[in-house]
Design a protein around this motif. Structure first.
Motif, PDB file in Angstrom:
ATOM      1  N   ASP A 233       2.365  -6.543  -6.123  1.00 39.17           N
ATOM      2  CA  ASP A 233       1.485  -5.774  -7.004  1.00 39.17           C
ATOM      3  C   ASP A 233       0.907  -6.680  -8.074  1.00 39.17           C
ATOM      4  O   ASP A 233       1.573  -7.022  -9.045  1.00 39.17           O
ATOM      5  N   GLU A 234      -0.330  -7.103  -7.854  1.00 41.18           N
ATOM      6  CA  GLU A 234      -1.048  -7.948  -8.808  1.00 41.18           C
ATOM      7  C   GLU A 234      -2.223  -7.195  -9.426  1.00 41.18           C
ATOM      8  O   GLU A 234      -3.168  -7.794  -9.921  1.00 41.18           O
ATOM      9  N   LEU A 406     -11.328 -10.524  -6.923  1.00 36.95           N
ATOM     10  CA  LEU A 406     -11.171  -9.483  -5.911  1.00 36.95           C
ATOM     11  C   LEU A 406      -9.737  -8.977  -5.858  1.00 36.95           C
ATOM     12  O   LEU A 406      -8.778  -9.710  -6.109  1.00 36.95           O
ATOM     13  N   LEU A 407      -9.641  -7.694  -5.518  1.00 40.01           N
ATOM     14  CA  LEU A 407      -8.353  -7.024  -5.344  1.00 40.01           C
ATOM     15  C   LEU A 407      -8.336  -6.428  -3.944  1.00 40.01           C
ATOM     16  O   LEU A 407      -9.251  -5.706  -3.557  1.00 40.01           O
ATOM     17  N   SER A 408      -7.286  -6.732  -3.190  1.00 39.68           N
ATOM     18  CA  SER A 408      -7.122  -6.175  -1.854  1.00 39.68           C
ATOM     19  C   SER A 408      -6.044  -5.096  -1.888  1.00 39.68           C
ATOM     20  O   SER A 408      -4.916  -5.347  -2.333  1.00 39.68           O
ATOM     21  N   TYR A 441       4.528  -0.237   4.540  1.00 37.72           N
ATOM     22  CA  TYR A 441       4.542  -1.133   3.384  1.00 37.72           C
ATOM     23  C   TYR A 441       3.113  -1.397   2.914  1.00 37.72           C
ATOM     24  O   TYR A 441       2.161  -1.351   3.705  1.00 37.72           O
ATOM     25  N   GLY A 442       2.974  -1.674   1.619  1.00 40.40           N
ATOM     26  CA  GLY A 442       1.657  -1.911   1.054  1.00 40.40           C
ATOM     27  C   GLY A 442       1.640  -3.122   0.152  1.00 40.40           C
ATOM     28  O   GLY A 442       2.689  -3.584  -0.326  1.00 40.40           O
ATOM     29  N   ILE A 443       0.452  -3.644  -0.094  1.00 40.53           N
ATOM     30  CA  ILE A 443       0.273  -4.761  -1.012  1.00 40.53           C
ATOM     31  C   ILE A 443      -0.992  -4.544  -1.839  1.00 40.53           C
ATOM     32  O   ILE A 443      -1.965  -3.938  -1.372  1.00 40.53           O
ATOM     33  N   MET A 444      -0.955  -5.007  -3.074  1.00 37.90           N
ATOM     34  CA  MET A 444      -2.123  -5.029  -3.956  1.00 37.90           C
ATOM     35  C   MET A 444      -2.245  -6.462  -4.468  1.00 37.90           C
ATOM     36  O   MET A 444      -1.580  -6.841  -5.432  1.00 37.90           O
ATOM     37  N   GLN A 445      -3.049  -7.246  -3.780  1.00 38.25           N
ATOM     38  CA  GLN A 445      -3.126  -8.685  -4.070  1.00 38.25           C
ATOM     39  C   GLN A 445      -4.456  -9.039  -4.716  1.00 38.25           C
ATOM     40  O   GLN A 445      -5.504  -8.467  -4.384  1.00 38.25           O
TER      41      GLN A 445
END
Length: 448
Positions: A233-234, A406-408, A441-445
Protein backbone atom coordinates in the motif's frame (compact mmCIF):
# COMPACT_ATOMS: atom_id res chain seq x y z
CA UNK A 1 -16.59 -11.71 -2.42
CA UNK A 2 -17.40 -12.04 -6.12
CA UNK A 3 -18.71 -15.38 -7.20
CA UNK A 4 -16.15 -17.44 -9.13
CA UNK A 5 -16.80 -19.91 -11.92
CA UNK A 6 -13.62 -21.39 -13.34
CA UNK A 7 -14.00 -23.66 -16.37
CA UNK A 8 -12.97 -27.27 -15.82
CA UNK A 9 -13.28 -28.76 -19.31
CA UNK A 10 -10.48 -31.08 -20.57
CA UNK A 11 -7.22 -29.57 -21.85
CA UNK A 12 -7.23 -28.75 -25.54
CA UNK A 13 -3.55 -28.40 -26.41
CA UNK A 14 -1.91 -30.74 -28.93
CA UNK A 15 -0.13 -33.64 -27.22
CA UNK A 16 3.08 -33.32 -29.23
CA UNK A 17 4.14 -29.91 -27.94
CA UNK A 18 7.53 -29.52 -26.26
CA UNK A 19 6.31 -27.84 -23.11
CA UNK A 20 8.11 -27.52 -19.79
CA UNK A 21 6.66 -28.91 -16.55
CA UNK A 22 7.62 -25.97 -14.36
CA UNK A 23 6.75 -22.37 -13.59
CA UNK A 24 8.47 -19.48 -15.34
CA UNK A 25 12.18 -18.79 -14.78
CA UNK A 26 12.95 -15.36 -13.36
CA UNK A 27 13.14 -12.54 -15.88
CA UNK A 28 11.34 -14.05 -18.88
CA UNK A 29 8.06 -13.03 -20.52
CA UNK A 30 5.16 -15.18 -19.36
CA UNK A 31 4.30 -17.85 -21.95
CA UNK A 32 2.21 -21.03 -22.12
CA UNK A 33 5.43 -22.97 -22.68
CA UNK A 34 5.56 -23.49 -18.90
CA UNK A 35 2.73 -25.84 -17.94
CA UNK A 36 2.56 -24.74 -14.30
CA UNK A 37 2.03 -21.07 -15.16
CA UNK A 38 -1.32 -19.34 -15.52
CA UNK A 39 -0.50 -18.51 -19.14
CA UNK A 40 -0.77 -22.22 -19.99
CA UNK A 41 -4.13 -22.51 -18.25
CA UNK A 42 -5.33 -19.44 -20.15
CA UNK A 43 -4.25 -20.57 -23.62
CA UNK A 44 -5.14 -24.21 -23.06
CA UNK A 45 -8.44 -23.79 -21.26
CA UNK A 46 -9.85 -20.33 -20.59
CA UNK A 47 -9.59 -18.81 -24.08
CA UNK A 48 -11.13 -21.78 -25.92
CA UNK A 49 -14.01 -21.72 -23.42
CA UNK A 50 -14.54 -17.99 -23.97
CA UNK A 51 -14.54 -18.40 -27.74
CA UNK A 52 -16.95 -21.34 -27.60
CA UNK A 53 -19.34 -19.28 -25.48
CA UNK A 54 -19.29 -16.43 -27.99
CA UNK A 55 -20.04 -18.82 -30.84
CA UNK A 56 -22.84 -20.49 -28.87
CA UNK A 57 -24.30 -17.15 -27.79
CA UNK A 58 -24.36 -15.79 -31.34
CA UNK A 59 -25.98 -18.96 -32.66
CA UNK A 60 -28.56 -18.92 -29.88
CA UNK A 61 -29.34 -15.20 -30.18
CA UNK A 62 -29.37 -14.82 -33.97
CA UNK A 63 -33.14 -14.30 -34.10
CA UNK A 64 -32.96 -11.66 -31.37
CA UNK A 65 -30.07 -10.00 -33.22
CA UNK A 66 -32.22 -10.00 -36.36
CA UNK A 67 -35.09 -8.33 -34.51
CA UNK A 68 -32.91 -5.58 -33.02
CA UNK A 69 -30.43 -5.05 -35.88
CA UNK A 70 -32.37 -6.22 -38.93
CA UNK A 71 -32.70 -9.45 -40.91
CA UNK A 72 -29.44 -8.85 -42.75
CA UNK A 73 -27.64 -8.73 -39.39
CA UNK A 74 -29.11 -12.13 -38.59
CA UNK A 75 -27.59 -13.45 -41.81
CA UNK A 76 -24.26 -11.84 -40.83
CA UNK A 77 -24.16 -14.04 -37.74
CA UNK A 78 -23.26 -16.99 -39.97
CA UNK A 79 -20.25 -15.09 -41.33
CA UNK A 80 -18.99 -14.17 -37.88
CA UNK A 81 -19.55 -17.64 -36.42
CA UNK A 82 -17.72 -19.23 -39.35
CA UNK A 83 -14.72 -16.95 -38.85
CA UNK A 84 -14.65 -17.59 -35.10
CA UNK A 85 -14.89 -21.36 -35.56
CA UNK A 86 -11.94 -21.28 -37.97
CA UNK A 87 -10.03 -19.11 -35.53
CA UNK A 88 -10.71 -21.52 -32.67
CA UNK A 89 -9.20 -24.35 -34.69
CA UNK A 90 -6.05 -22.29 -35.25
CA UNK A 91 -5.72 -21.71 -31.53
CA UNK A 92 -6.28 -25.23 -30.23
CA UNK A 93 -3.94 -26.73 -32.84
CA UNK A 94 -1.16 -24.22 -32.05
CA UNK A 95 -1.04 -22.65 -35.50
CA UNK A 96 1.16 -19.57 -36.01
CA UNK A 97 0.00 -16.14 -34.95
CA UNK A 98 -0.99 -14.84 -38.37
CA UNK A 99 -0.70 -11.30 -39.62
CA UNK A 100 -3.96 -9.37 -39.43
CA UNK A 101 -3.40 -6.80 -42.16
CA UNK A 102 -3.15 -4.05 -39.54
CA UNK A 103 0.23 -2.33 -39.76
CA UNK A 104 0.75 -1.81 -36.03
CA UNK A 105 -0.10 -5.45 -35.24
CA UNK A 106 1.88 -6.95 -38.09
CA UNK A 107 5.00 -4.92 -37.30
CA UNK A 108 4.71 -5.97 -33.65
CA UNK A 109 4.45 -9.62 -34.69
CA UNK A 110 7.68 -9.18 -36.64
CA UNK A 111 9.21 -7.52 -33.58
CA UNK A 112 8.28 -10.52 -31.40
CA UNK A 113 9.75 -12.86 -34.01
CA UNK A 114 13.01 -10.93 -33.97
CA UNK A 115 13.18 -10.92 -30.17
CA UNK A 116 12.37 -14.55 -29.47
CA UNK A 117 12.21 -16.62 -32.68
CA UNK A 118 15.30 -15.60 -34.70
CA UNK A 119 13.12 -13.53 -36.99
CA UNK A 120 10.95 -16.45 -38.16
CA UNK A 121 7.37 -15.15 -37.99
CA UNK A 122 5.92 -18.61 -38.66
CA UNK A 123 7.44 -19.84 -35.37
CA UNK A 124 5.43 -17.35 -33.29
CA UNK A 125 2.72 -19.74 -32.06
CA UNK A 126 0.07 -19.82 -29.35
CA UNK A 127 1.93 -21.88 -26.78
CA UNK A 128 5.35 -20.33 -27.36
CA UNK A 129 4.75 -16.61 -27.94
CA UNK A 130 4.55 -14.14 -25.02
CA UNK A 131 1.21 -14.51 -23.25
CA UNK A 132 0.47 -10.77 -23.33
CA UNK A 133 0.83 -10.68 -27.10
CA UNK A 134 -1.19 -13.86 -27.62
CA UNK A 135 -4.08 -12.88 -25.35
CA UNK A 136 -4.39 -9.44 -26.91
CA UNK A 137 -4.24 -11.06 -30.36
CA UNK A 138 -7.12 -13.33 -29.27
CA UNK A 139 -9.44 -10.36 -28.71
CA UNK A 140 -8.14 -8.60 -31.81
CA UNK A 141 -9.16 -11.61 -33.92
CA UNK A 142 -12.61 -11.72 -32.30
CA UNK A 143 -13.06 -8.05 -33.22
CA UNK A 144 -11.81 -8.73 -36.76
CA UNK A 145 -14.39 -11.50 -37.20
CA UNK A 146 -17.18 -8.97 -36.67
CA UNK A 147 -15.55 -6.62 -39.17
CA UNK A 148 -16.18 -9.24 -41.87
CA UNK A 149 -19.91 -8.58 -41.52
CA UNK A 150 -21.89 -5.70 -42.97
CA UNK A 151 -24.20 -4.97 -40.04
CA UNK A 152 -22.38 -6.25 -36.92
CA UNK A 153 -19.17 -4.26 -37.11
CA UNK A 154 -19.96 -2.40 -33.87
CA UNK A 155 -21.62 -5.37 -32.14
CA UNK A 156 -20.31 -6.01 -28.62
CA UNK A 157 -20.55 -9.75 -27.85
CA UNK A 158 -19.82 -9.03 -24.19
CA UNK A 159 -22.33 -6.24 -23.63
CA UNK A 160 -24.94 -8.35 -21.87
CA UNK A 161 -22.44 -9.86 -19.42
CA UNK A 162 -21.10 -6.41 -18.56
CA UNK A 163 -24.55 -4.97 -18.00
CA UNK A 164 -25.64 -8.00 -15.99
CA UNK A 165 -22.60 -7.50 -13.78
CA UNK A 166 -24.04 -4.19 -12.64
CA UNK A 167 -27.66 -5.37 -12.48
CA UNK A 168 -26.72 -8.29 -10.22
CA UNK A 169 -24.74 -5.95 -7.96
CA UNK A 170 -27.40 -3.23 -7.76
CA UNK A 171 -28.08 -3.71 -4.04
CA UNK A 172 -24.37 -3.48 -3.21
CA UNK A 173 -24.13 -0.44 -5.49
CA UNK A 174 -26.98 1.25 -3.62
CA UNK A 175 -25.24 0.62 -0.29
CA UNK A 176 -22.07 2.18 -1.64
CA UNK A 177 -24.04 5.09 -3.11
CA UNK A 178 -25.55 5.74 0.32
CA UNK A 179 -22.05 5.93 1.77
CA UNK A 180 -20.91 8.37 -0.93
CA UNK A 181 -23.93 10.65 -0.55
CA UNK A 182 -23.79 10.70 3.25
CA UNK A 183 -20.02 11.23 3.58
CA UNK A 184 -17.79 14.27 3.39
CA UNK A 185 -14.57 14.41 1.37
CA UNK A 186 -12.20 13.84 4.26
CA UNK A 187 -8.94 11.98 3.85
CA UNK A 188 -10.46 8.92 5.54
CA UNK A 189 -13.44 8.82 3.17
CA UNK A 190 -11.22 9.23 0.11
CA UNK A 191 -8.94 6.43 1.30
CA UNK A 192 -11.98 4.22 1.87
CA UNK A 193 -13.18 4.81 -1.67
CA UNK A 194 -9.70 4.17 -3.05
CA UNK A 195 -9.77 0.78 -1.34
CA UNK A 196 -13.30 0.19 -2.63
CA UNK A 197 -11.96 0.82 -6.13
CA UNK A 198 -9.17 -1.67 -5.53
CA UNK A 199 -11.50 -4.47 -4.45
CA UNK A 200 -14.08 -3.63 -7.09
CA UNK A 201 -11.42 -4.92 -9.48
CA UNK A 202 -12.25 -8.48 -8.43
CA UNK A 203 -15.34 -8.33 -10.67
CA UNK A 204 -13.51 -9.45 -13.81
CA UNK A 205 -15.41 -11.50 -16.39
CA UNK A 206 -12.27 -12.63 -18.23
CA UNK A 207 -11.08 -14.47 -15.10
CA UNK A 208 -14.36 -16.40 -14.91
CA UNK A 209 -14.42 -16.96 -18.71
CA UNK A 210 -17.54 -14.84 -19.01
CA UNK A 211 -19.55 -16.44 -16.21
CA UNK A 212 -21.54 -14.00 -14.10
CA UNK A 213 -19.46 -12.19 -11.49
CA UNK A 214 -21.20 -9.92 -9.00
CA UNK A 215 -20.43 -8.07 -5.81
CA UNK A 216 -22.23 -9.49 -2.79
CA UNK A 217 -22.77 -7.41 0.34
CA UNK A 218 -21.62 -3.98 1.43
CA UNK A 219 -18.07 -3.53 0.18
CA UNK A 220 -17.34 -0.69 2.64
CA UNK A 221 -18.21 -3.01 5.54
CA UNK A 222 -15.90 -5.68 4.11
CA UNK A 223 -12.82 -3.46 3.91
CA UNK A 224 -11.53 -4.10 7.43
CA UNK A 225 -11.10 -7.79 6.70
CA UNK A 226 -9.79 -7.18 3.20
CA UNK A 227 -6.95 -4.95 4.41
CA UNK A 228 -5.12 -8.08 5.57
CA UNK A 229 -4.92 -9.08 1.90
CA UNK A 230 -3.32 -5.85 0.63
CA UNK A 231 0.30 -6.84 0.02
CA UNK A 232 1.59 -3.36 -0.78
CA UNK A 233 0.00 0.00 0.00
CA UNK A 234 1.80 3.06 -1.34
CA UNK A 235 -1.37 5.10 -1.81
CA UNK A 236 -0.21 7.78 0.65
CA UNK A 237 2.10 9.04 -2.11
CA UNK A 238 -0.93 9.65 -4.34
CA UNK A 239 -2.65 11.89 -1.79
CA UNK A 240 0.60 13.71 -0.97
CA UNK A 241 1.26 14.59 -4.62
CA UNK A 242 -2.25 15.98 -5.07
CA UNK A 243 -1.93 18.09 -1.92
CA UNK A 244 1.57 19.30 -2.75
CA UNK A 245 0.52 20.25 -6.29
CA UNK A 246 -2.38 22.32 -4.95
CA UNK A 247 -0.18 24.02 -2.39
CA UNK A 248 2.60 24.79 -4.84
CA UNK A 249 0.31 26.43 -7.40
CA UNK A 250 -3.29 26.95 -6.23
CA UNK A 251 -4.32 28.44 -9.59
CA UNK A 252 -3.00 25.55 -11.66
CA UNK A 253 -5.79 23.06 -12.57
CA UNK A 254 -5.26 19.58 -11.15
CA UNK A 255 -6.20 16.67 -13.41
CA UNK A 256 -6.23 12.93 -12.94
CA UNK A 257 -5.92 10.48 -15.82
CA UNK A 258 -7.96 7.42 -14.83
CA UNK A 259 -7.14 4.38 -17.00
CA UNK A 260 -10.17 2.15 -16.53
CA UNK A 261 -10.38 -1.61 -16.42
CA UNK A 262 -13.76 -3.33 -16.08
CA UNK A 263 -17.28 -2.11 -16.76
CA UNK A 264 -20.20 -3.05 -14.50
CA UNK A 265 -19.76 -2.88 -10.73
CA UNK A 266 -16.07 -2.02 -10.91
CA UNK A 267 -16.81 1.01 -13.06
CA UNK A 268 -19.41 2.04 -10.50
CA UNK A 269 -16.74 1.93 -7.77
CA UNK A 270 -14.44 4.01 -9.99
CA UNK A 271 -17.17 6.62 -10.33
CA UNK A 272 -17.66 6.68 -6.55
CA UNK A 273 -13.98 7.44 -6.02
CA UNK A 274 -14.02 10.02 -8.80
CA UNK A 275 -17.08 11.67 -7.23
CA UNK A 276 -15.21 12.49 -4.03
CA UNK A 277 -12.03 13.35 -5.90
CA UNK A 278 -13.88 16.26 -7.49
CA UNK A 279 -13.38 18.15 -4.22
CA UNK A 280 -9.60 17.78 -4.70
CA UNK A 281 -9.08 18.03 -8.47
CA UNK A 282 -10.50 20.05 -11.35
CA UNK A 283 -10.98 17.35 -13.99
CA UNK A 284 -10.79 13.59 -14.41
CA UNK A 285 -10.16 12.08 -17.84
CA UNK A 286 -11.33 8.47 -18.05
CA UNK A 287 -9.37 6.42 -20.58
CA UNK A 288 -11.32 3.59 -22.21
CA UNK A 289 -10.85 0.89 -24.84
CA UNK A 290 -12.15 1.42 -28.38
CA UNK A 291 -13.26 -2.18 -29.04
CA UNK A 292 -14.73 -4.99 -26.90
CA UNK A 293 -11.77 -6.34 -24.96
CA UNK A 294 -11.04 -9.00 -22.34
CA UNK A 295 -14.81 -9.50 -21.99
CA UNK A 296 -15.50 -6.88 -19.33
CA UNK A 297 -13.17 -3.99 -20.20
CA UNK A 298 -14.92 -0.62 -20.27
CA UNK A 299 -15.87 1.13 -23.50
CA UNK A 300 -17.40 4.58 -23.89
CA UNK A 301 -20.75 2.90 -24.45
CA UNK A 302 -20.38 1.16 -21.05
CA UNK A 303 -19.49 4.48 -19.42
CA UNK A 304 -22.57 6.16 -20.87
CA UNK A 305 -24.84 3.17 -20.25
CA UNK A 306 -24.06 2.99 -16.54
CA UNK A 307 -24.99 6.60 -15.85
CA UNK A 308 -28.11 6.44 -18.01
CA UNK A 309 -29.17 3.15 -16.46
CA UNK A 310 -28.87 4.59 -12.96
CA UNK A 311 -30.99 7.57 -14.01
CA UNK A 312 -33.70 5.38 -15.53
CA UNK A 313 -36.89 4.06 -14.01
CA UNK A 314 -35.23 0.65 -13.73
CA UNK A 315 -33.33 1.97 -10.72
CA UNK A 316 -36.39 3.62 -9.12
CA UNK A 317 -36.27 1.07 -6.29
CA UNK A 318 -32.89 2.58 -5.38
CA UNK A 319 -33.36 6.38 -5.34
CA UNK A 320 -29.78 6.85 -4.08
CA UNK A 321 -28.53 5.51 -7.41
CA UNK A 322 -30.69 7.97 -9.33
CA UNK A 323 -29.53 10.88 -7.17
CA UNK A 324 -25.87 9.98 -7.53
CA UNK A 325 -26.16 9.45 -11.27
CA UNK A 326 -27.70 12.89 -11.74
CA UNK A 327 -24.64 14.37 -10.08
CA UNK A 328 -22.35 12.33 -12.30
CA UNK A 329 -24.25 13.40 -15.38
CA UNK A 330 -23.58 16.97 -14.31
CA UNK A 331 -19.84 16.29 -14.17
CA UNK A 332 -19.99 14.91 -17.71
CA UNK A 333 -22.02 17.83 -19.06
CA UNK A 334 -19.67 20.35 -17.43
CA UNK A 335 -16.69 18.43 -18.87
CA UNK A 336 -15.19 17.89 -15.43
CA UNK A 337 -15.47 14.21 -16.35
CA UNK A 338 -14.35 13.36 -19.86
CA UNK A 339 -14.04 10.07 -21.73
CA UNK A 340 -10.91 9.59 -23.82
CA UNK A 341 -10.73 6.75 -26.35
CA UNK A 342 -7.43 5.45 -27.68
CA UNK A 343 -6.62 2.42 -29.79
CA UNK A 344 -3.34 1.98 -27.95
CA UNK A 345 -5.07 0.34 -24.98
CA UNK A 346 -5.95 -2.54 -27.33
CA UNK A 347 -2.49 -2.90 -28.80
CA UNK A 348 -0.27 -5.81 -27.68
CA UNK A 349 2.45 -3.43 -26.50
CA UNK A 350 3.72 -3.12 -22.96
CA UNK A 351 3.57 0.41 -21.62
CA UNK A 352 7.31 1.03 -21.74
CA UNK A 353 6.80 0.85 -25.52
CA UNK A 354 4.06 3.51 -25.56
CA UNK A 355 6.31 6.48 -26.24
CA UNK A 356 7.40 4.93 -29.55
CA UNK A 357 4.10 3.29 -30.50
CA UNK A 358 1.80 6.20 -29.61
CA UNK A 359 3.77 9.35 -28.77
CA UNK A 360 0.60 11.46 -28.85
CA UNK A 361 -1.07 9.44 -26.09
CA UNK A 362 2.14 9.42 -24.07
CA UNK A 363 2.38 13.19 -24.37
CA UNK A 364 -1.25 13.54 -23.25
CA UNK A 365 -0.57 11.44 -20.14
CA UNK A 366 2.40 13.64 -19.19
CA UNK A 367 0.04 16.59 -18.74
CA UNK A 368 -1.87 15.01 -15.83
CA UNK A 369 -1.11 15.80 -12.22
CA UNK A 370 -1.46 12.10 -11.50
CA UNK A 371 -2.46 8.84 -13.21
CA UNK A 372 -4.45 5.88 -11.89
CA UNK A 373 -4.15 2.51 -13.63
CA UNK A 374 -6.84 0.02 -12.75
CA UNK A 375 -6.73 -3.72 -12.91
CA UNK A 376 -4.73 -6.73 -13.91
CA UNK A 377 -4.23 -6.18 -17.64
CA UNK A 378 -3.01 -2.63 -17.07
CA UNK A 379 -0.61 -3.95 -14.43
CA UNK A 380 0.67 -6.69 -16.72
CA UNK A 381 1.36 -4.05 -19.37
CA UNK A 382 2.98 -1.74 -16.82
CA UNK A 383 5.58 -4.35 -15.85
CA UNK A 384 5.77 -5.96 -19.29
CA UNK A 385 4.21 -9.30 -18.27
CA UNK A 386 7.63 -10.49 -17.13
CA UNK A 387 8.34 -12.93 -14.32
CA UNK A 388 10.21 -10.41 -12.21
CA UNK A 389 11.59 -11.36 -8.83
CA UNK A 390 8.73 -10.21 -6.57
CA UNK A 391 10.98 -7.82 -4.66
CA UNK A 392 12.16 -6.05 -7.83
CA UNK A 393 11.36 -2.36 -7.27
CA UNK A 394 8.11 -1.44 -9.02
CA UNK A 395 9.73 1.52 -10.76
CA UNK A 396 12.48 -0.71 -12.15
CA UNK A 397 9.85 -3.10 -13.56
CA UNK A 398 8.22 -0.14 -15.37
CA UNK A 399 11.39 0.14 -17.49
CA UNK A 400 11.21 3.90 -17.86
CA UNK A 401 7.46 4.27 -18.25
CA UNK A 402 6.29 7.05 -15.98
CA UNK A 403 4.76 9.91 -17.98
CA UNK A 404 3.35 11.32 -14.72
CA UNK A 405 3.20 10.04 -11.14
CA UNK A 406 1.10 6.88 -11.25
CA UNK A 407 -0.81 4.63 -8.89
CA UNK A 408 -1.72 1.07 -9.83
CA UNK A 409 -4.77 -0.52 -8.17
CA UNK A 410 -4.85 -4.24 -8.87
CA UNK A 411 -6.24 -7.46 -7.50
CA UNK A 412 -3.89 -10.28 -8.48
CA UNK A 413 -5.15 -12.42 -11.38
CA UNK A 414 -1.94 -13.14 -13.30
CA UNK A 415 1.32 -14.62 -12.10
CA UNK A 416 3.61 -11.63 -12.45
CA UNK A 417 4.37 -9.06 -9.78
CA UNK A 418 7.03 -6.63 -8.61
CA UNK A 419 7.47 -4.16 -5.79
CA UNK A 420 6.90 -6.46 -2.81
CA UNK A 421 9.08 -6.38 0.28
CA UNK A 422 11.72 -9.12 0.41
CA UNK A 423 10.35 -12.43 1.67
CA UNK A 424 6.67 -11.51 1.40
CA UNK A 425 6.03 -13.58 -1.73
CA UNK A 426 7.43 -16.69 -0.06
CA UNK A 427 5.37 -15.99 3.04
CA UNK A 428 2.12 -15.72 1.07
CA UNK A 429 3.03 -18.71 -1.11
CA UNK A 430 3.22 -20.88 2.00
CA UNK A 431 -0.40 -19.95 2.79
CA UNK A 432 -1.91 -19.98 -0.70
CA UNK A 433 -0.28 -21.51 -3.76
CA UNK A 434 -2.59 -19.69 -6.18
CA UNK A 435 -2.19 -16.28 -4.51
CA UNK A 436 -1.02 -14.63 -7.72
CA UNK A 437 -4.10 -15.58 -9.75
CA UNK A 438 -7.01 -16.01 -7.33
CA UNK A 439 -8.07 -12.35 -7.08
CA UNK A 440 -7.90 -12.63 -3.28
CA UNK A 441 -4.88 -10.34 -2.85
CA UNK A 442 -4.47 -6.71 -3.86
CA UNK A 443 -1.76 -4.10 -4.30
CA UNK A 444 -1.69 -0.30 -4.46
CA UNK A 445 1.70 0.55 -5.93
CA UNK A 446 3.08 3.98 -6.74
CA UNK A 447 5.82 5.36 -8.96
CA UNK A 448 7.02 8.85 -9.83
Amino acid sequence: MPEKNVPTSPPTCPTDLSLIDSTYPVGVPLTATYRLGFAFKTINLRLPVILTKIIDQLSRDKNEIGESCGQEARDDVKIVVGALAKFKNEMVTNKPIYKTGCKIWDSYLEHIAQLYFEGVVEDVKWYFAPWLHVECYFYKRIHDAFQLSNHLKSFDPFRKQKEDGFECSKKSSAQLAEYVLSSDSSDAVLQTLLEVGLWGNRCDLSLSSGEEVSQLGNLVDQLQGLRNFVLCDESANFWKILKDAKTANPDNPLTVGYVLDNAGFELFTDFCLADKLMDRVDRIDFYVKTTPWFISDALKTDFDWLIERMCSGDCSDFPVLVKLAERWKGYVLSKRWTVVESEFWTYPHAYFEMQDADPELYSTLTKHTHLIFKGDLNYRKLIGDVSWKPDTPFKDALRGFCPAPLLSLRTLKADCIAGLRAGLAEEIESKSQDWLVSGEYGIMQHAQ
